[in-house]
Scaffold this active site. Structure first.
Site, short mmCIF file in Angstrom:
data_model
loop_
_atom_site.label_atom_id
_atom_site.label_comp_id
_atom_site.label_asym_id
_atom_site.label_seq_id
_atom_site.Cartn_x
_atom_site.Cartn_y
_atom_site.Cartn_z
N CYS A 1 53.11 29.84 42.86
CA CYS A 1 53.99 29.70 44.02
C CYS A 1 53.58 30.68 45.13
CB CYS A 1 55.46 29.86 43.59
SG CYS A 1 56.62 29.22 44.81
N HIS B 1 56.19 26.20 38.68
CA HIS B 1 56.43 27.44 37.93
C HIS B 1 56.30 27.25 36.43
CE1 HIS B 1 57.91 30.06 41.18
NE2 HIS B 1 58.30 28.93 41.74
N GLU C 1 56.13 29.52 34.23
CA GLU C 1 56.92 30.55 33.52
C GLU C 1 58.40 30.19 33.43
OE1 GLU C 1 56.18 30.61 36.61
OE2 GLU C 1 57.67 31.72 37.78
#
Lengths: 79, 237
Positions: free
Chosen positions: B86, B203, B205
């Site tokens: 990002c 994302h 994560e």
């Protein structure tokens, strides 16, 4: 001295902000409004008397950080 | 192995990355402050998401000149693995470590939703553990994720197989409707020519544990771990 810098999106780059402003202007009844480009304006106060040195420095800063040459053009004047 | 996770004023996904690497995948992690001029014992570096320096001027523009990024430049030049997520992707583009730039979403809206991601090539340190036909379901959350590069750069990316991920629909088609931000060629993530630096807007994560609804994101991090292991890096406590 003062540097007045204008940064605009390159012609080839999509400018959705400009497009939206253009549409809004047309919707409000403004006639003859063509393409709109939304950019940035910066004023930088520069100390010292050497205008040429200031110009060189501002040009360098515009290229390195103030604009992104991949997507933006810049121009400036010193007064 | 030791992961270095960068932290800028305004980073807000750094702790998510640390949590997944440390608690889910069992690796050691060191947070690296933007003023650090060394990467310490990091075997690999992750540039996390957020709004570094408030996104002032342009996303990633100021972070790119922080001391820690000088160190990342050297690390990448020596072949070190660097992943930007990002805002991290935006920073790596600004730094010139990845080609192109990320500009305002075509819709002008901040998009916060789950998307489908198709891996364009498994031939990279960031995708080698992703099954070739797998559609990953990952969250995005960005206002400036529209990938742009000039024609020549884009042609180079394709010729060198540097496009790693594209936005697709549930059937795996890269349609206009499935492209959340207007990215050229539906590009969601790329790598550099040497294939050791990569960035993506989604994302991983935030989708690495079943309790969060999806664990597909682990595949990206596990690819990096697999690559480092093959390079002979040992797992640290």
């Amino acid at each position: 001295m003062k540097a007045k810098i204008v940064i605009t999106p390159k012609k080839a780059v999509l400018d959705p902000q400009g497009k939206t402003v253009q549409n809004a202007l047309a919707q409000m009844g403004y006639t003859g409004v063509g393409a709109v480009h939304v950019g940035k304006y910066l004023e930088i106060e520069v100390t010292g008397a050497d205008e040429e040195a200031a110009r060189k420095q501002i040009d360098d800063a515009c290229h390195k950080i103030l604009s992104n040459p991949v997507i933006e053009d810049y121009r400036f004047e010193i007064e | 192995m030791n992961f270095g996770v960068l932290q800028f004023p305004g980073s807000n996904c750094d702790q998510d990355v640390v949590h997944v690497l440390r608690n889910v995948l069992g690796h050691s992690v060191e947070l690296l402050w933007h003023k650090d001029s060394s990467l310490g014992a990091a075997d690999t570096v992750i540039v996390p998401g957020g709004f570094s320096y408030g996104d002032y001027l342009r996303t990633g523009a100021i972070a790119r000149f922080s001391p820690v990024m000088e160190a990342v430049q050297g690390f990448a030049a020596n072949g070190g693995l660097v992943l930007g997520i990002c805002n991290g992707f935006q920073i790596l583009c600004e730094a010139g470590l990845l080609p192109g730039a990320l500009i305002r979403n075509r819709s002008l809206q901040f998009r916060c939703e789950h998307i489908f991601l198709k891996t364009a090539t498994t031939d990279s340190p960031f995708t080698n553990r992703i099954p070739p036909d797998k559609l990953m379901r990952l969250p995005i959350a960005h206002g400036e994720g529209c990938y742009f590069a000039d024609e020549e750069t884009l042609a180079g990316l394709k010729a060198n197989n540097q496009v790693l991920w594209r936005y697709v629909d549930a059937r795996g088609e890269a349609t206009e409707d499935a492209n959340p931000n207007g990215s050229l060629d539906s590009i969601a993530g790329i790598c550099n020519e040497k294939r050791n630096v990569a960035g993506l807007m989604p994302h991983p994560e935030r989708a690495s544990e079943p309790i969060l609804g999806c664990a597909d994101g682990r595949l990206v991090l596990e690819s990096m771990i697999h690559t480092l292991r093959e390079r002979g890096v040992q797992k640290a406590a």
